[in-house]
Every structure is written in C-alpha cells, then in structure tokens.
Design a protein around this motif. Structure first.
Motif, PDB file in Angstrom:
ATOM      1  N   ILE A 172       5.110   6.944   1.359  1.00 51.05           N
ATOM      2  CA  ILE A 172       4.599   8.246   0.592  1.00 51.05           C
ATOM      3  C   ILE A 172       3.470   6.599   0.391  1.00 51.05           C
ATOM      4  N   ILE A 173       2.478   7.272   0.737  1.00 50.09           N
ATOM      5  CA  ILE A 173       0.748   6.423   0.919  1.00 50.09           C
ATOM      6  C   ILE A 173      -0.221   7.424  -0.421  1.00 50.09           C
ATOM      7  N   THR A 174       0.325   6.733  -1.242  1.00 52.58           N
ATOM      8  CA  THR A 174      -1.312   7.728  -2.514  1.00 52.58           C
ATOM      9  C   THR A 174      -3.032   7.070  -2.288  1.00 52.58           C
ATOM     10  N   ASN A 175      -2.734   6.345  -2.098  1.00 55.52           N
ATOM     11  CA  ASN A 175      -4.549   5.739  -1.251  1.00 55.52           C
ATOM     12  C   ASN A 175      -4.891   5.681  -0.127  1.00 55.52           C
ATOM     13  N   PRO A 176      -4.551   6.742   1.028  1.00 51.03           N
ATOM     14  CA  PRO A 176      -4.682   6.414   2.545  1.00 51.03           C
ATOM     15  C   PRO A 176      -6.093   5.195   2.643  1.00 51.03           C
ATOM     16  N   SER A 177      -6.146   4.770   4.018  1.00 53.90           N
ATOM     17  CA  SER A 177      -7.860   3.985   4.374  1.00 53.90           C
ATOM     18  C   SER A 177      -8.667   5.130   4.985  1.00 53.90           C
ATOM     19  N   ALA A 178      -9.628   4.489   5.548  1.00 53.09           N
ATOM     20  CA  ALA A 178     -10.056   5.438   6.293  1.00 53.09           C
ATOM     21  C   ALA A 178      -9.878   5.695   7.838  1.00 53.09           C
ATOM     22  N   LYS A 179      -8.845   4.869   8.056  1.00 52.95           N
ATOM     23  CA  LYS A 179      -8.470   5.173   9.337  1.00 52.95           C
ATOM     24  C   LYS A 179      -7.764   6.126   9.794  1.00 52.95           C
ATOM     25  N   ASP A 194       0.516  -1.290  -0.078  1.00 52.06           N
ATOM     26  CA  ASP A 194      -0.345  -0.089  -0.010  1.00 52.06           C
ATOM     27  C   ASP A 194       1.107   1.135   0.208  1.00 52.06           C
ATOM     28  N   ARG A 195       2.563   0.722  -0.008  1.00 51.67           N
ATOM     29  CA  ARG A 195       2.961   2.472   0.557  1.00 51.67           C
ATOM     30  C   ARG A 195       4.213   2.246  -0.485  1.00 51.67           C
ATOM     31  N   THR A 196       5.192   3.199  -0.486  1.00 48.36           N
ATOM     32  CA  THR A 196       6.568   3.646  -1.329  1.00 48.36           C
ATOM     33  C   THR A 196       7.096   3.925  -0.700  1.00 48.36           C
ATOM     34  N   VAL A 197       8.505   3.193  -0.216  1.00 45.15           N
ATOM     35  CA  VAL A 197       9.014   3.441   1.006  1.00 45.15           C
ATOM     36  C   VAL A 197      10.607   4.118   0.910  1.00 45.15           C
ATOM     37  N   SER A 254       3.941  18.314  -4.245  1.00 41.46           N
ATOM     38  CA  SER A 254       3.631  17.926  -5.359  1.00 41.46           C
ATOM     39  C   SER A 254       3.261  16.252  -5.185  1.00 41.46           C
ATOM     40  N   LEU A 255       2.700  15.142  -5.553  1.00 43.04           N
ATOM     41  CA  LEU A 255       3.033  14.314  -5.523  1.00 43.04           C
ATOM     42  C   LEU A 255       2.263  13.462  -6.696  1.00 43.04           C
ATOM     43  N   LYS A 256       3.052  12.709  -8.008  1.00 46.46           N
ATOM     44  CA  LYS A 256       2.775  12.518  -9.593  1.00 46.46           C
ATOM     45  C   LYS A 256       1.904  13.314 -10.038  1.00 46.46           C
ATOM     46  N   GLY A 257       2.494  15.087 -10.062  1.00 42.33           N
ATOM     47  CA  GLY A 257       1.774  16.130 -10.645  1.00 42.33           C
ATOM     48  C   GLY A 257       0.897  17.031  -9.841  1.00 42.33           C
ATOM     49  N   LYS A 258       0.343  16.172  -9.052  1.00 42.24           N
ATOM     50  CA  LYS A 258      -0.745  16.877  -8.095  1.00 42.24           C
ATOM     51  C   LYS A 258      -0.453  17.414  -6.954  1.00 42.24           C
ATOM     52  N   ASP A 305      -6.356  10.460   8.292  1.00 43.64           N
ATOM     53  CA  ASP A 305      -7.680  11.635   8.305  1.00 43.64           C
ATOM     54  C   ASP A 305      -8.212  11.490   7.370  1.00 43.64           C
ATOM     55  N   ALA A 306      -8.656  12.635   6.501  1.00 42.88           N
ATOM     56  CA  ALA A 306      -9.387  12.741   5.203  1.00 42.88           C
ATOM     57  C   ALA A 306      -8.547  13.420   4.028  1.00 42.88           C
ATOM     58  N   ALA A 307      -8.053  14.414   4.748  1.00 44.09           N
ATOM     59  CA  ALA A 307      -6.833  15.486   4.359  1.00 44.09           C
ATOM     60  C   ALA A 307      -6.256  15.181   2.978  1.00 44.09           C
ATOM     61  N   GLY A 308      -5.909  15.607   2.013  1.00 41.33           N
ATOM     62  CA  GLY A 308      -4.527  15.478   1.187  1.00 41.33           C
ATOM     63  C   GLY A 308      -5.705  14.616   0.114  1.00 41.33           C
ATOM     64  N   ASN A 309      -5.409  15.171  -1.288  1.00 43.52           N
ATOM     65  CA  ASN A 309      -5.800  14.956  -2.418  1.00 43.52           C
ATOM     66  C   ASN A 309      -5.264  13.026  -3.552  1.00 43.52           C
ATOM     67  N   SER A 310      -4.128  13.906  -3.314  1.00 40.73           N
ATOM     68  CA  SER A 310      -2.986  12.970  -3.652  1.00 40.73           C
ATOM     69  C   SER A 310      -2.343  11.928  -2.791  1.00 40.73           C
ATOM     70  N   GLY A 311      -2.198  11.928  -1.220  1.00 41.81           N
ATOM     71  CA  GLY A 311      -2.272  10.905  -0.207  1.00 41.81           C
ATOM     72  C   GLY A 311      -1.413  11.402   0.602  1.00 41.81           C
ATOM     73  N   ILE A 312      -0.875  10.282   0.937  1.00 40.60           N
ATOM     74  CA  ILE A 312       0.256  10.945   2.284  1.00 40.60           C
ATOM     75  C   ILE A 312       1.310  10.719   2.222  1.00 40.60           C
ATOM     76  N   ILE A 313       2.600  11.285   3.150  1.00 38.67           N
ATOM     77  CA  ILE A 313       4.117  11.676   2.839  1.00 38.67           C
ATOM     78  C   ILE A 313       4.308  11.084   4.339  1.00 38.67           C
ATOM     79  N   ASN A 314       5.075  10.099   5.042  1.00 38.04           N
ATOM     80  CA  ASN A 314       5.046   9.611   6.142  1.00 38.04           C
ATOM     81  C   ASN A 314       6.620   9.655   6.460  1.00 38.04           C
ATOM     82  N   ILE A 315       7.163  11.046   7.308  1.00 36.79           N
ATOM     83  CA  ILE A 315       8.472  10.844   7.373  1.00 36.79           C
ATOM     84  C   ILE A 315       8.338  10.739   8.767  1.00 36.79           C
TER      85      ILE A 315
END
Length: 817
Positions: A215-222, A139-142, A175-179, A224-234
């Motif tokens: 790099i999580i491009t499509n996060p689950s409902a767990k 579900d992610r790229t590390v 931006s992530l993949k242009g978004k 926060d819903a914020a972020g239309n192009s995904g989540i970057i977790n450091i």
C-alpha cells in the motif's frame, strides 16, 4: 512522440538537472565494498547472504546477495570500521577480516571467502523467523499474505478487503483511508480496468498465489500519475528454487452455498533459464439481498414512496492462468516474457419487487421484475521485458512491451409484471432484452534508466506510451421474438505519452528524492446513438511533481515528508452514455463529458523504533468524480450517473503499532481517523457543502502456541462516513484462521472463517435536493473454508528472484462480480 512533447521533456530534464546539480556536492566519505564468495570446490557461491556489520558491536549496516559469479557489493558505505559476514543454507557462516573506509580507501575489494559445508544435513535446519502479517516500510505498508491462514481459499478481492485502511463499497469501488481513486497494480503493472472489471480479475485470482500486498499512499514520479489516494500493488509469488518444484492447492468453502477452488503452480530453474506458470479455478455461488427505499416529490408537492426488495443469486465460474520465463543472456542482461489472462462466466438471477404507495408500508401498486443476466469475461495479456545492468555501480536500463485485450459480453432479459393493490393485473407485462458486447485493446511501451552520478546521488528517468481503445455496442429489443437493434455504439480512444525524471541524494542523516513527471493525454469519445454523443475530443498536458525527504534523527526516530500531484481520468464505463434499465423506474447511465480530477497530496510520517508509525496527511482534489443519484419528478424515475464535484478536502491521521504479548502471541493495531469534505455549487440546482469525521480500527492477533501451528484473528470496524452525496453506515466484522504444516512442510492445512458473526453489510443513504434514498445490501460474507496445499519438488536451494522491468500496467475497464 509529438515535437511539443520532445521539447517539454527536454526542458524538464534541463530544469531538473540544473536544480539538482547542487546535490552532487560531496557530503562526507562514502565508499564501495565488494568481494567474491567460493564454495569448497572453488566455484562461485551464488545467492548467498552477505551482511555488512559494524566492527565495534556487530550491528547490521547493510545487506546484499551474491550474484551468479559469487560477487557481492555494498554501495554508499560511510566512513568507519567494518566486517562482512556471509551465510547460506547448508554452509557454515564465514566472516572477513576487519577493514576501514576512509578518504584513502573509499573503494575496498576484500579477499575471496571460501565457504565450507555445514556438518548437519539440510533436513535438520529449522527456520523460525517469519515476516509479520503487517509490515511498515519507509514509503509503504506491506501485508505479507504468503503463509497467512487467512489467505486460505480466499480470492485477491477477499484479502484486499482486509488490508489496513482499505475498504470496498457496494459497487466494488476500492477506497484507501476513506478516499476513492486507488490505482491497483499486479506485480508492478497497472490494470487499466474499471471497478467492476477489476473486481472480476481480483475475484478470479486465488489468494494462495499472492505473496504480499503493498500500500503506497504517496507514489513517486516513477509511477503513473493516476490514482489520487495512492497505489495498491499485489505481488504474486515467484520462483525461488533451483530445479523443478511447485504446489497444488485444493479447497472448499460453505456459506449459504458450497464453493471450491483449485490452483496448480509449477516452476523450473536450470542454469540461466527460469520458467514459471500457474492455473487457478474457482466456483462461487452466492446470495445477496438488496433493499432500496425512495421518496419522490413531484412538481405539485405530491409525495410517492417506492420500496424495492431484490434478492440476487450469483453463480461465478472463474479461471485464470499465468505463464512466463526469464533467461539470463549474460550476468548483465536478462530477458523475459509473461502471458496471463482469465476466462470467466457469471449468471445472475434477480427477482425484484417494487411497492409504490403513499408510505413505505402501504402499496397502491406493485411491480415484479424477473431478470436473468448471462455474462462472459475474457482477458489475454502478454509482456516482453529486457533488463540490462550496464555496470556494477548500479547503472541499469530496462524496457517493457505490453499488450492486453478484454472481451466482455452480457445478455440480459427483464420481464416486468404490473399489479394493483388487490393483486389483479394492472396492465400487460413488459419485456426488455439487452446485448452489450465490449472490446478493450491496450498497448503500452516503456523504458526506465537508472544512473548513479556519484556515490550519494542517483538519477532515474524513463518514458512510457500507452494506447487504449474501447468499443461498446448496446443492442436492445422490447418484444421477445424481435431481433436486437443497435441503440448505442460508443467508441473511446485514449493515448498517453509520459516521461519522468527522479533524483535521489543521500546526506549524513537525510535523504532527498525529487522528481517530475509529464503526461500528455489525447482522447476521443465518439458515439452513434439517440444520446447525440458524436465527437468529444480532448488534448491536455499535465505536470506531476513529487518530493520525498527522510530524516533519521537517531537509531529509534525517523521522520519522512512527501508530496505528490496525481490525476484520475474517468473510468471507461463511466464515460459510456449507455442507459442500463434495472426496472421501469430505475436506470443508470454514463457521462461522456466527465473531466479528469486532480489531487495534491501531502504526508508527514514519524516512525519510532522502526515499528510504530504515525502518519498525518492532507489532500485537495478538484473536479471530484463521484456517483450522483437523481430523480425525474415528472416520471418518478430514479437514476444514477457520474458527475464532477468542485472540491474535496481530505484530512487523515494513521497510527500503526505492532506489539508482542508473549513469545507465542504477537499483534498489531492500525487506527485511522479521517475527514472528507465535499463542496460543489450548482449541483442539481443546489449548493453541496458536507463532510464528516470518520475512523477505521483494525487489529490482527497472531498465535504460534505449538511448533507447526499458526492462528490469526482479525477484527475491523469502520465508522459511518460521508462520501459525496452518500452517508455510509458503519461496517464491522471479525475473521479467524488456523494453519498446520507437517511432513517436512510439504503439506499445509488451513481452516478459516470470514465474518464470524455475520455482521458485514453495506448500507447507504442519500438526501439531497429532490433525492431521498435508502439502500441496504447484505452479501453472503460468513464463509468457512478448508484448504490443503501440497508442495513438491526441490525446495532446498534458493535461486535469484527476478523482478520484471515493467513497473506500470493496470486500473480503469469494466466487467462485474
């Protein structure tokens, strides 16, 4: 919680519980395996590695780590014959007797295994396995930063710009993949920061403190819903050793100016207590050259050309700290706290020349604006967390309380002189002074619950409450000796009540996760200014479903499908109606009437041999928040603000392929093609309909020719692309680094150079309606860095790595760097 929200959560839980009740039906035999490990003295063997192997061919099926009592366990073990192999540093490997999982023995408790000390000393152990720089998971790229020479002396922002599919524009928007619309997290916590303030935080975070970037491009409902192009977790480094240990890092760098960085990390683990802390400091003086060309046509058809040249000298002094502790009240209950923050200063010197005339090469008049901007940024954040493991089957409850406060202050002075073409003074100089204090308070509370319903069905549920208040006060003066007068006092309050539920179901060759998140937002924008922003309340309820389906075709082929709905609320500074003057002909302002944008994301992912990955994605965003340049033809003044466009359609395809050329040479290629299309009717008197196919290529080569040495070479190319009203020109660069470990890996020396050929720049154009704009920006990007790290203390015995229960804390405030 408001009564309506309680009702909604109840309805959601009831509806999803009914929907997924079918998942609870049996899907073949699935067992539970457990056992206990002891050392040669009969004491529990903590944190050893247990591997569940197929008895027929010894292929790996599952992995586990023994707990404080020496107990390991494997859940959802399918029908078959198995053995368990156990290992840990300093002890001989041990293997259990073969055993079987079938309908008559679904739960297996293996006999105790006693591990014997190894015959050689720990110093003789040579670990050669290492994580690849780029690692693709389901579900992610590390991006595994720890140990990479490219992390030497670089900040978190520098490293993030080199992550697959990630780009950072001239205004520090990620931006992530242009978004755009990326949510950035630190250790699973949201930042609630705007782009500029997030940049401050990332630039004050030493790269040597980072473990990995997810790099999580499509996060689950767990999430926060914020972020239309995904989540970057450091993810920052965590303590892994028993006893006292730490590291001291010192580095220097040179581009156009000298730079330095220092980091001290300390960890101590004894018994049930784990204490950790770090402090980082860096000084960074840098130069950037900005050029702006504008063509303005007034109501009579007359055309005026503006050409600006702006060298900007920036001096940053950043300090960040982190202190925390975890304590195991019992084998089931762990409590902890984390305190972190930063205190930074920035001094900017700007010498802007504006040439005005009938073309770009001829000037009728000239403006020179000399600016000095002195800024301070302070942040303090504290987290309290508690994790309770209710049983050994995986039932768990965690809770987090968070508080964060930002104090940002800026004092700016602009002095403008006016000249005619022959160099004589046109009229007396003008003066503008600004004080812009800003205070942001963030309170959050959350709880998460995990419950295995059956051996193949798991439920996750949780609630979260957040309360954010921003207080901004703009004071101005137009005569240097006059006192400052308040011209705009803007206060923004936002409360979000959220709840989610997820179901995970394992089938024979499929796994399905479906969830729903509900968020109720209540906000109030209130201003006291000449802009007549008095009271703008908003209340809205949104639902965010998510669905993930994974199908394992065979050992080498796997397909994943995911869908989620996301939201992006306006950043706090974009809502602020302040008018910030750059010179008499240029300013920027916020828009308190901005609406949130919504995105539906679809993604199909194919993985071959657990390494090569092909991803196809589509998303549709409505009410797109984007930067809009504008011009007043009557006054010839240009400005930048934020507005909602109607629709953005985004298509993308990504290929990630790692490869091995030789034993000492590994590499990977990450290629992304994407199309961004924007449509909006009635924008500045016209209809916007534009888009462009673009692509990004990135490759990393890793060399280990001699033991103890590691070298990396990274090349990146971003084609030209269209984003909103802007046409972004191509970007390309190459980075290299080499590291050497010696003295039993206590010392590590890293030498690196970013942007070797000094090609990295940000150039954009805009040509829409009455706005014709050309911007060039070249930052100091070719920097050579030398970094030395000394590791001290006990680094032989690994201990449990505690993960904080708080999964969501950080993304929308402002500062600058």
């Amino acid at each position: 919680m408001k009564p309506i929200i309680r009702k909604i959560y109840f309805i959601v839980l009831l509806a999803l519980g009914t929907t997924f009740s079918a998942f609870a039906q049996p899907a073949g035999v699935s067992g539970h395996v457990s056992g206990t490990l002891l050392d040669e003295q009969g004491k529990p063997m903590m944190f050893a590695t247990a591997s569940l192997l197929n008895a027929k061919d010894s292929t790996l099926v599952k992995g586990a780590i023994s707990n404080e009592n020496g107990v390991y366990s494997f859940e959802h073990v399918k029908e078959g014959n198995y053995i368990v192999k156990v290992s840990t540093v300093g002890y001989q490997n041990a293997v259990s007797q073969p055993f079987t999982i079938n309908q008559s023995s679904e739960d297996v408790d293996l006999p105790k295994i006693t591990m014997q000390p190894a015959n050689h000393s720990l110093n003789a152990v040579n670990v050669t396995a290492a994580k690849p720089l780029i690692e693709r998971k389901t579900d992610r790229t590390v991006m595994n930063v720890e140990g990479s020479p490219l992390a030497a002396g670089n900040s978190a922002m520098d490293i993030l710009e080199r992550a697959p599919g990630v780009s950072v524009d001239k205004d520090d928007n990620i931006s992530l993949k242009g978004k755009q619309g990326v949510t950035v997290m630190l250790n699973g916590k949201l930042t609630y920061l705007t782009a500029a303030q997030l940049a401050t935080l990332l630039r004050s975070t030493d790269g040597n403190t980072i473990s990995s970037i997810e790099i999580i491009t499509n996060p689950s409902a767990k999430y926060d819903a914020a972020g239309n192009s995904g989540i970057i977790n450091i993810k920052l480094k965590k303590n892994k050793q028993i006893g006292t240990n730490g590291s001291l890092t010192a580095g220097t760098g040179y581009g156009a100016y000298w730079k330095d960085n220092q980091t001290l990390q300390l960890n101590h683990k004894e018994g049930n207590l784990n204490i950790f802390g770090s402090f980082s400091h860096n000084d960074n003086k840098r130069i950037q050259d900005i050029g702006i060309k504008r063509v303005i046509t007034d109501s009579t058809g007359a055309v005026t050309y503006f050409r600006q040249t702006t060298p900007l000298l920036e001096s940053d002094h950043n300090n960040s700290y982190r202190l925390g502790a975890d304590y195991d009240l019992s084998s089931k209950n762990t409590i902890g706290f984390v305190i972190n923050g930063y205190f930074n200063t920035e001094l900017d010197g700007i010498d802007n020349h504006t040439y005005i005339g009938p073309n770009f090469t001829q000037a009728d008049s000239t403006l020179r604006t000399v600016s000095s901007i002195n800024q301070t940024y302070n942040n303090f954040a504290v987290n309290l967390n508690d994790t309770y493991k209710i049983d050994t089957a995986g039932q768990e409850l965690s809770a987090d309380l968070d508080y964060s406060k930002f104090n940002n202050n800026a004092m700016s002075q602009y002095v403008t002189d006016y000249y005619l073409a022959n160099g004589s003074i046109q009229h007396p100089e003008s003066f503008l002074g600004n004080l812009t204090p800003s205070v942001i308070d963030i309170h959050t509370a959350k709880a998460d619950y995990t419950k295995p319903i059956t051996k193949s069905l798991k439920m996750e549920a949780g609630v979260k409450f957040s309360d954010v208040k921003t207080d901004n006060n703009l004071t101005e003066k137009t005569i240097a000796t006059d006192p400052y007068i308040s011209t705009n006092h803007f206060i923004y309050d936002e409360k979000i009540d959220a709840g989610y539920i997820n179901f995970n179901r394992d089938f024979k060759s499929y796994s399905v996760q479906a969830g729903l998140r509900a968020e109720y937002t209540s906000s109030l924008a209130n201003g006291d200014s000449s802009n007549v922003v008095s009271n703008i309340p908003r209340h809205y309820l949104d639902f965010f479903p998510s669905l993930f389906i994974n199908h394992t075709i065979n050992d080498k082929n796997e397909i994943n499908f995911s869908y989620s709905r996301r939201i992006d609320r306006p950043q706090y500074d974009n809502l602020n109606p302040f008018v910030f003057h750059i010179d008499p002909y240029t300013y920027q302002k916020g828009n308190p009437y901005l609406q949130p944008q919504y995105t539906n994301n679809f993604e199909l992912n194919y993985t071959y041999n657990k390494s090569i990955t092909l991803t196809l994605g589509y998303s549709r965003t409505t009410n797109v928040i984007t930067e809009v340049p504008g011009t007043d033809p009557a006054t010839k003044v240009s400005f930048i603000t934020q507005a909602n466009l109607q629709v953005q359609n985004a298509y993308n395809a990504n290929l990630y392929a790692p490869y091995t050329i030789a034993k000492w040479w590994e590499g990977n290629i990450n290629a992304t093609a994407f199309y961004l299309g924007f449509k909006s009717n009635g924008l500045e008197g016209g209809n916007l309909d534009r888009g462009q196919l673009a692509y990004n290529l990135r490759t990393t080569q890793t060399f280990t020719p001699v033991s103890g040495y590691k070298a990396e070479l990274t090349a990146n190319y971003q084609s030209d692309l269209t984003y909103g009203l802007y046409d972004v020109k191509p970007r390309y660069s190459m980075d290299a680094g080499i590291s050497h470990s010696f003295a039993q890996k206590k010392f590590n020396v890293k030498l690196s150079m970013s942007d070797i050929f000094n090609t990295l720049r940000n150039d954009v154009n805009s040509n829409y309606q009455s706005t014709v704009l050309f911007i060039t920006q070249k930052r100091e990007s070719r920097i050579t860095r030398l970094t030395i790290t000394y590791n001290f203390g006990n680094n032989k015995i690994k201990a449990r790595e505690h993960q904080s229960g708080a999964d969501d804390l950080k993304g929308r405030v402002k500062g600058a760097n």
